[in-house]
Motif scaffolding. Structure first.
Motif, PDB file in Angstrom:
ATOM      1  N   GLY A   1       0.782  -1.241   0.000  1.00 27.74           N
ATOM      2  CA  GLY A   1       0.000   0.000   0.000  1.00 27.74           C
ATOM      3  C   GLY A   1       0.807   1.280   0.000  1.00 27.74           C
ATOM      4  N   TRP A   2       1.747   1.411   0.959  1.00 25.33           N
ATOM      5  CA  TRP A   2       2.448   2.691   1.099  1.00 25.33           C
ATOM      6  C   TRP A   2       3.388   2.967  -0.056  1.00 25.33           C
ATOM      7  CZ3 TRP A   2       0.333   6.189   3.738  1.00 25.33           C
ATOM      8  CH2 TRP A   2      -0.426   5.878   4.873  1.00 25.33           C
ATOM      9  N   MET A   3       4.106   1.928  -0.466  1.00 23.79           N
ATOM     10  CA  MET A   3       5.015   2.123  -1.593  1.00 23.79           C
ATOM     11  C   MET A   3       4.215   2.461  -2.844  1.00 23.79           C
ATOM     12  SD  MET A   3       8.150   2.210  -1.219  1.00 23.79           S
ATOM     13  CE  MET A   3       8.637   2.045  -2.935  1.00 23.79           C
ATOM     14  N   SER A   4       3.087   1.789  -3.000  1.00 19.99           N
ATOM     15  CA  SER A   4       2.248   2.062  -4.167  1.00 19.99           C
ATOM     16  C   SER A   4       1.809   3.516  -4.149  1.00 19.99           C
ATOM     17  CB  SER A   4       1.008   1.165  -4.171  1.00 19.99           C
ATOM     18  OG  SER A   4       1.383  -0.182  -4.193  1.00 19.99           O
ATOM     19  N   LEU A   5       1.403   3.958  -2.972  1.00 20.76           N
ATOM     20  CA  LEU A   5       0.929   5.333  -2.840  1.00 20.76           C
ATOM     21  C   LEU A   5       2.046   6.319  -3.198  1.00 20.76           C
ATOM     22  CD1 LEU A   5      -1.959   5.757  -2.017  1.00 20.76           C
ATOM     23  CD2 LEU A   5      -1.161   6.532   0.212  1.00 20.76           C
ATOM     24  N   ALA A   6       3.256   6.025  -2.701  1.00 19.83           N
ATOM     25  CA  ALA A   6       4.387   6.908  -3.001  1.00 19.83           C
ATOM     26  C   ALA A   6       4.634   6.958  -4.507  1.00 19.83           C
ATOM     27  CB  ALA A   6       5.630   6.425  -2.274  1.00 19.83           C
ATOM     28  N   SER A   7       4.610   5.790  -5.146  1.00 21.94           N
ATOM     29  CA  SER A   7       4.846   5.763  -6.590  1.00 21.94           C
ATOM     30  C   SER A   7       3.779   6.552  -7.322  1.00 21.94           C
ATOM     31  CB  SER A   7       4.808   4.333  -7.134  1.00 21.94           C
ATOM     32  OG  SER A   7       5.521   3.481  -6.303  1.00 21.94           O
ATOM     33  N   ILE A   8       2.521   6.300  -6.937  1.00 14.59           N
ATOM     34  CA  ILE A   8       1.423   7.012  -7.594  1.00 14.59           C
ATOM     35  C   ILE A   8       1.609   8.516  -7.404  1.00 14.59           C
ATOM     36  CG2 ILE A   8      -1.072   7.429  -7.544  1.00 14.59           C
ATOM     37  CD1 ILE A   8      -1.359   4.461  -6.689  1.00 14.59           C
ATOM     38  N   GLY A   9       2.005   8.902  -6.180  1.00 20.54           N
ATOM     39  CA  GLY A   9       2.197  10.320  -5.890  1.00 20.54           C
ATOM     40  C   GLY A   9       3.236  10.955  -6.804  1.00 20.54           C
TER      41      GLY A   9
ATOM     42  N   SER B   1       9.612   0.838  -9.923  1.00 21.07           N
ATOM     43  CA  SER B   1      10.371  -0.409 -10.003  1.00 21.07           C
ATOM     44  C   SER B   1      10.629  -0.949  -8.603  1.00 21.07           C
ATOM     45  CB  SER B   1      11.670  -0.211 -10.776  1.00 21.07           C
ATOM     46  OG  SER B   1      12.671   0.302  -9.944  1.00 21.07           O
ATOM     47  N   HIS B   2      10.813  -0.042  -7.653  1.00 20.19           N
ATOM     48  CA  HIS B   2      11.045  -0.469  -6.283  1.00 20.19           C
ATOM     49  C   HIS B   2       9.795  -1.122  -5.691  1.00 20.19           C
ATOM     50  CE1 HIS B   2      13.748  -0.388  -2.892  1.00 20.19           C
ATOM     51  NE2 HIS B   2      12.698  -0.155  -2.117  1.00 20.19           N
ATOM     52  N   THR B   3       8.648  -0.515  -5.956  1.00 24.83           N
ATOM     53  CA  THR B   3       7.381  -1.071  -5.466  1.00 24.83           C
ATOM     54  C   THR B   3       7.176  -2.473  -6.012  1.00 24.83           C
ATOM     55  OG1 THR B   3       6.506   1.158  -5.626  1.00 24.83           O
ATOM     56  CG2 THR B   3       4.921  -0.598  -5.232  1.00 24.83           C
ATOM     57  N   ILE B   4       7.454  -2.610  -7.306  1.00 23.29           N
ATOM     58  CA  ILE B   4       7.221  -3.911  -7.929  1.00 23.29           C
ATOM     59  C   ILE B   4       8.210  -4.937  -7.418  1.00 23.29           C
ATOM     60  CG2 ILE B   4       7.319  -5.105 -10.147  1.00 23.29           C
ATOM     61  CD1 ILE B   4       5.963  -2.478 -11.205  1.00 23.29           C
ATOM     62  N   ARG B   5       9.413  -4.451  -7.166  1.00 22.59           N
ATOM     63  CA  ARG B   5      10.418  -5.348  -6.605  1.00 22.59           C
ATOM     64  C   ARG B   5       9.929  -5.916  -5.270  1.00 22.59           C
ATOM     65  NH1 ARG B   5      16.156  -2.861  -7.497  1.00 22.59           N
ATOM     66  NH2 ARG B   5      15.260  -2.774  -9.582  1.00 22.59           N
ATOM     67  N   LEU B   6       9.280  -5.063  -4.505  1.00 14.93           N
ATOM     68  CA  LEU B   6       8.724  -5.515  -3.226  1.00 14.93           C
ATOM     69  C   LEU B   6       7.690  -6.627  -3.445  1.00 14.93           C
ATOM     70  CD1 LEU B   6       8.082  -2.431  -0.934  1.00 14.93           C
ATOM     71  CD2 LEU B   6       9.664  -4.323  -0.591  1.00 14.93           C
TER      72      LEU B   6
END
Lengths: 228, 298
Positions: free
Chosen positions: B21-29, B191-196
């Motif tokens: 959730g949080w990483m996704s939100l950061a990426s979207i942001g 890419s970091h989010t997806i890596r997670l």
């Protein structure tokens, strides 16, 4: 079905895992692979599924040298080899049904096939009632049954089991090995790596002995302890 | 194979998004900020272009005739300009006409010019109002006209056009620089989010490999997850642009009424969307490709 000729495997760190191993396994055979830890059993499995490529010598599976497979051919090879693990390797937070469905989908089966086959597989391994249970709620023996159902789900010609009873009590181990025997009886070739003396001695099947990366014995109706 | 499994891929891709959730939100942001910047730039650029066009069309060259020029010289000058292929229109404005205009412009205070309306006392020069075929050619044409005989002075909206162009160019460079940096950050975060997700699902990936899933079967959910992040990142900027632009239209009309009209809302949204949405998707795809290469070698 499997043909190893002067098969040698060297890891990048210089460690020699297999040296000049020769053997042949025919369709429908049930073969135990025994030997101390680090003798090369896992290496043979990894070579068969082409996770590793032999340093020298050849390994042929289904008549083709695995070293020369690429891309999609590797996927097709793996669909023809069912793998059973000591630690089951199931997706714990999903149901029994989902675990098999997942594997069949990844293996390229259609939704229709999956719907038809999963219940058959579950009744074959005696888990018909547990289809909707989460894997984490099952006992070890039950989990391994799911593992077996998954391994045969794509109708592979060869099944490799790496210490399939290593985490199970003797009674459950016996049930699991009987299930494997049944599968073999229906025509699937089985290659089982094990440390379970009781089972090897009871089944009286072909035994290949590995020691220090070398095949030191190969005996029909063998026992766990190698008799020279 | 792809279409058969598409529903599965889509479900998996959304699961991955919510799991981090949080990483996704950061990426979207970050995607959203990048695209918002791009969107705002596109809007400004659109309107500046619109304005420059309007202003350029109004640019005229005033060619003042020397006081002592004879009628024959004036006629010759007029003819040579009328025969110039770069000139669209030539209007002669005599000193008297100019004086009339001036007194009209002053309206109630027309008495200011009183006393000058006598032709002998008229300080205003006769002139030609020249319109160029191509507004961009005005500066060059002005210099050319300056050299003709009988010409006292040539004046045009010097500077205005050049300033507008210079402004858009500087803006373009600045926005492009900031955007490039933001795009790199967005790609990195995606890419970091997806890596997670890949890490979280390492076990499933191993199982998939063992049962003979193809590389692309394993990859698609991750690529789609990247696309999800990219598309979600376009929603916010487009919404902001939609509402903010409406406000801007009203504000400009009330406060900067001397400017030519702005580009209408839906044209503006259309132009922005055409750039923002594909770029969002592209960022998502790039982010996922970067994260997959290493981790999904079968």
């Amino acid at each position: 079905m499997i043909e190893a000729a002067n098969l040698t495997m060297k890891y990048p760190d210089g460690n020699i895992a297999l040296r000049d191993v020769n053997f042949q396994i025919n369709r429908g055979e049930f073969v135990f692979l025994v030997g101390p830890s680090g003798a090369g059993k896992s290496t043979i499995f990894k070579l068969l599924t082409r996770e590793l490529i032999p340093a020298s010598g050849t390994l042929k599976v289904f008549g083709r040298s695995v070293a020369h497979l690429k891309g999609k051919q590797v996927s097709l090879l793996r669909r023809n080899i069912g793998v059973i693990f000591q630690d089951f390797r199931l997706i714990e937070d999903r149901t029994v049904y989902n675990n098999i469905e997942f594997a069949m989908r990844a293996g390229g089966s259609s939704r229709k096939e999956i719907k038809k086959r999963v219940p058959q597989l579950l009744s074959l391994v005696g888990l018909k009632e547990k289809a909707k249970s989460k894997v984490q709620e099952l006992s070890g023996g039950e989990q391994q049954r799911v593992g077996i159902a998954r391994a045969i789900s794509n109708r592979p010609a060869l099944i490799m089991a790496d210490e399939p009873t290593g985490n199970l009590d003797p009674q459950t181990s016996l049930e699991i090995i009987n299930l494997l025997k049944d599968i073999n009886f229906k025509g699937t070739t089985l290659l089982v790596a094990t440390h379970d003396q009781q089972i090897v001695d009871r089944l009286q099947k072909r035994v290949c002995y590995l020691e220090d990366g070398q095949l030191v014995g190969d005996k029909e109706k063998g026992a766990y302890l190698r008799v020279l | 194979m792809f279409f058969r499994n598409l529903p599965f891929f889509i479900v998996e891709s959304w699961k991955g998004l919510f799991r981090n959730g949080w990483m996704s939100l950061a990426s979207i942001g970050v995607v959203a900020i990048t695209l918002l910047l791009l969107g705002l730039f596109v809007l400004i650029n659109l309107n500046v272009q619109n304005w420059t066009q309007a202003i350029k069309e109004e640019v005229e060259i005033a060619v003042y005739v020397e006081e002592e020029a004879t009628e024959a010289e004036k006629n010759q000058l007029e003819n040579s300009m009328k025969n110039n292929p770069d000139i669209k229109k030539v209007i002669y404005v005599s000193g008297e006409d100019a004086m009339d205009r001036l007194s009209q412009q002053w309206g109630g205070q027309a008495d200011i010019v009183e006393g000058y309306d006598n032709p002998q006392d008229n300080p205003l020069l006769s002139s030609f109002e020249v319109q160029a075929e191509d507004p961009e050619e005005v500066p060059r044409l002005a210099r050319e006209l300056e050299g003709l005989t009988g010409v006292d002075e040539v004046i045009y909206g010097e500077g205005v056009v050049e300033d507008l162009f210079a402004f858009t160019n500087v803006l373009k460079l600045a926005v492009m620089g900031v955007m490039a940096a933001m795009a790199v950050t967005a790609t990195f975060l995606i890419s970091h989010t997806i890596r997670l997700t890949v890490m979280l699902r390492r076990k499933e990936i191993t199982i998939m490999k063992y049962v003979g899933a193809t590389n692309w079967f394993i990859r698609w959910p991750f690529v789609l997850e990247g696309i999800n992040l990219g598309i979600l990142g376009t929603v916010l900027p487009l919404a902001i642009i939609y509402f903010a632009y409406q406000e801007a239209l009203v504000w400009v009309e009330e406060n900067l009424y001397f400017l030519p009209p702005m580009v209408p809302l839906y044209d503006a949204l259309h132009e922005t969307g055409l750039l923002v949405v594909p770029l969002g998707v592209a960022l998502g795809v790039m982010g996922s490709i970067f994260s997959l290469g290493k981790y999904l070698k079968v």
